[in-house]
Design a protein around this motif. Sequence first.
Motif, PDB file in Angstrom:
ATOM      1  N   GLY A 157       0.801  -1.210   0.000  1.00 19.42           N
ATOM      2  CA  GLY A 157       0.000   0.000   0.000  1.00 19.42           C
ATOM      3  C   GLY A 157       0.831   1.255   0.000  1.00 19.42           C
ATOM      4  O   GLY A 157       1.979   1.262  -0.449  1.00 19.42           O
ATOM      5  N   TRP A 158       0.237   2.322   0.533  1.00 16.85           N
ATOM      6  CA  TRP A 158       0.904   3.617   0.555  1.00 16.85           C
ATOM      7  C   TRP A 158       0.369   4.459   1.698  1.00 16.85           C
ATOM      8  O   TRP A 158      -0.694   4.179   2.253  1.00 16.85           O
ATOM      9  CB  TRP A 158       0.729   4.342  -0.777  1.00 16.85           C
ATOM     10  CG  TRP A 158      -0.687   4.498  -1.239  1.00 16.85           C
ATOM     11  CD1 TRP A 158      -1.373   3.669  -2.098  1.00 16.85           C
ATOM     12  CD2 TRP A 158      -1.616   5.523  -0.865  1.00 16.85           C
ATOM     13  NE1 TRP A 158      -2.651   4.119  -2.284  1.00 16.85           N
ATOM     14  CE2 TRP A 158      -2.830   5.256  -1.532  1.00 16.85           C
ATOM     15  CE3 TRP A 158      -1.550   6.629  -0.037  1.00 16.85           C
ATOM     16  CZ2 TRP A 158      -3.962   6.065  -1.398  1.00 16.85           C
ATOM     17  CZ3 TRP A 158      -2.672   7.436   0.105  1.00 16.85           C
ATOM     18  CH2 TRP A 158      -3.859   7.156  -0.581  1.00 16.85           C
ATOM     19  N   VAL A 159       1.124   5.521   2.019  1.00 16.44           N
ATOM     20  CA  VAL A 159       0.732   6.485   3.048  1.00 16.44           C
ATOM     21  C   VAL A 159       1.205   7.861   2.593  1.00 16.44           C
ATOM     22  O   VAL A 159       2.238   7.975   1.924  1.00 16.44           O
ATOM     23  CB  VAL A 159       1.316   6.102   4.427  1.00 16.44           C
ATOM     24  CG1 VAL A 159       2.830   6.088   4.427  1.00 16.44           C
ATOM     25  CG2 VAL A 159       0.771   6.973   5.541  1.00 16.44           C
ATOM     26  N   ARG A 160       0.439   8.916   2.914  1.00 13.95           N
ATOM     27  CA  ARG A 160       0.842  10.272   2.522  1.00 13.95           C
ATOM     28  C   ARG A 160       0.229  11.303   3.474  1.00 13.95           C
ATOM     29  O   ARG A 160      -0.776  11.038   4.148  1.00 13.95           O
ATOM     30  CB  ARG A 160       0.418  10.586   1.102  1.00 13.95           C
ATOM     31  CG  ARG A 160      -1.074  10.705   0.910  1.00 13.95           C
ATOM     32  CD  ARG A 160      -1.419  11.043  -0.524  1.00 13.95           C
ATOM     33  NE  ARG A 160      -2.853  10.918  -0.744  1.00 13.95           N
ATOM     34  CZ  ARG A 160      -3.400  10.745  -1.926  1.00 13.95           C
ATOM     35  NH1 ARG A 160      -2.631  10.675  -3.002  1.00 13.95           N
ATOM     36  NH2 ARG A 160      -4.701  10.645  -2.062  1.00 13.95           N
ATOM     37  N   ASN A 161       0.848  12.487   3.497  1.00 13.75           N
ATOM     38  CA  ASN A 161       0.306  13.625   4.233  1.00 13.75           C
ATOM     39  C   ASN A 161      -0.794  14.265   3.414  1.00 13.75           C
ATOM     40  O   ASN A 161      -0.730  14.298   2.184  1.00 13.75           O
ATOM     41  CB  ASN A 161       1.390  14.674   4.492  1.00 13.75           C
ATOM     42  CG  ASN A 161       2.350  14.273   5.590  1.00 13.75           C
ATOM     43  OD1 ASN A 161       2.062  13.411   6.415  1.00 13.75           O
ATOM     44  ND2 ASN A 161       3.500  14.905   5.611  1.00 13.75           N
ATOM     45  N   CYS A 162      -1.789  14.824   4.089  1.00 15.80           N
ATOM     46  CA  CYS A 162      -2.863  15.559   3.439  1.00 15.80           C
ATOM     47  C   CYS A 162      -2.759  17.042   3.797  1.00 15.80           C
ATOM     48  O   CYS A 162      -2.237  17.381   4.861  1.00 15.80           O
ATOM     49  CB  CYS A 162      -4.220  15.033   3.900  1.00 15.80           C
ATOM     50  SG  CYS A 162      -4.512  13.325   3.434  1.00 15.80           S
ATOM     51  N   PRO A 163      -3.265  17.916   2.937  1.00 18.54           N
ATOM     52  CA  PRO A 163      -3.184  19.351   3.201  1.00 18.54           C
ATOM     53  C   PRO A 163      -3.853  19.776   4.512  1.00 18.54           C
ATOM     54  O   PRO A 163      -3.476  20.781   5.099  1.00 18.54           O
ATOM     55  CB  PRO A 163      -3.902  19.982   2.002  1.00 18.54           C
ATOM     56  CG  PRO A 163      -3.830  18.956   0.920  1.00 18.54           C
ATOM     57  CD  PRO A 163      -3.848  17.623   1.615  1.00 18.54           C
ATOM     58  N   ASP A 164      -4.834  19.016   4.992  1.00 20.45           N
ATOM     59  CA  ASP A 164      -5.545  19.392   6.220  1.00 20.45           C
ATOM     60  C   ASP A 164      -4.809  18.973   7.498  1.00 20.45           C
ATOM     61  O   ASP A 164      -5.320  19.147   8.595  1.00 20.45           O
ATOM     62  CB  ASP A 164      -6.971  18.834   6.218  1.00 20.45           C
ATOM     63  CG  ASP A 164      -7.019  17.313   6.280  1.00 20.45           C
ATOM     64  OD1 ASP A 164      -5.952  16.650   6.349  1.00 20.45           O
ATOM     65  OD2 ASP A 164      -8.139  16.765   6.273  1.00 20.45           O
ATOM     66  N   GLY A 165      -3.605  18.393   7.348  1.00 18.12           N
ATOM     67  CA  GLY A 165      -2.826  17.987   8.515  1.00 18.12           C
ATOM     68  C   GLY A 165      -2.997  16.535   8.906  1.00 18.12           C
ATOM     69  O   GLY A 165      -2.328  16.054   9.824  1.00 18.12           O
ATOM     70  N   SER A 166      -3.879  15.825   8.227  1.00 21.18           N
ATOM     71  CA  SER A 166      -4.062  14.402   8.513  1.00 21.18           C
ATOM     72  C   SER A 166      -3.085  13.580   7.673  1.00 21.18           C
ATOM     73  O   SER A 166      -2.362  14.099   6.835  1.00 21.18           O
ATOM     74  CB  SER A 166      -5.507  13.981   8.204  1.00 21.18           C
ATOM     75  OG  SER A 166      -5.781  14.097   6.817  1.00 21.18           O
ATOM     76  N   VAL A 167      -3.073  12.288   7.936  1.00 24.20           N
ATOM     77  CA  VAL A 167      -2.293  11.327   7.151  1.00 24.20           C
ATOM     78  C   VAL A 167      -3.287  10.296   6.631  1.00 24.20           C
ATOM     79  O   VAL A 167      -4.148   9.815   7.382  1.00 24.20           O
ATOM     80  CB  VAL A 167      -1.206  10.651   8.016  1.00 24.20           C
ATOM     81  CG1 VAL A 167      -0.573   9.482   7.284  1.00 24.20           C
ATOM     82  CG2 VAL A 167      -0.142  11.658   8.424  1.00 24.20           C
ATOM     83  N   GLU A 168      -3.186   9.967   5.352  1.00 26.26           N
ATOM     84  CA  GLU A 168      -4.090   8.955   4.789  1.00 26.26           C
ATOM     85  C   GLU A 168      -3.281   7.870   4.109  1.00 26.26           C
ATOM     86  O   GLU A 168      -2.112   8.066   3.768  1.00 26.26           O
ATOM     87  CB  GLU A 168      -5.083   9.565   3.806  1.00 26.26           C
ATOM     88  CG  GLU A 168      -4.495   9.935   2.476  1.00 26.26           C
ATOM     89  CD  GLU A 168      -5.540  10.323   1.438  1.00 26.26           C
ATOM     90  OE1 GLU A 168      -6.701   9.878   1.529  1.00 26.26           O
ATOM     91  OE2 GLU A 168      -5.185  11.079   0.531  1.00 26.26           O
TER      92      GLU A 168
END
Length: 93
Positions: A33-44
């Motif tokens: 899979g994968w993981v990334r930062n989101c602009p709202d400060g969360s991680v998805e």
Amino acid sequence: MQESYRFVVTGRVQGVGFRVATRRKAQALGLLGWVRNCPDGSVEGLVAGASFEAVMSLRDWLRRGPPTAQVETLEWRAVDAPVADDAGFVVRR
């Protein structure tokens, strides 16, 4: 076919090594899979694996994260999204 799960983690999860620690944990469990930062400060992210127990182990770990993080919420749901078998588990930018 492996079931895929999308997750979103909120709290103090950016700037604390959350993505790299998630990749290490997922790789140790043999997950894809994968993981990334989101602009709202969360991680998805998106995760899948042949072992349901390993996937659930990652879910349990995401509720805490690495020692430097402060997880407030974890959203977790099954999705119909394929995960590339050849990429392993990666950090996306």
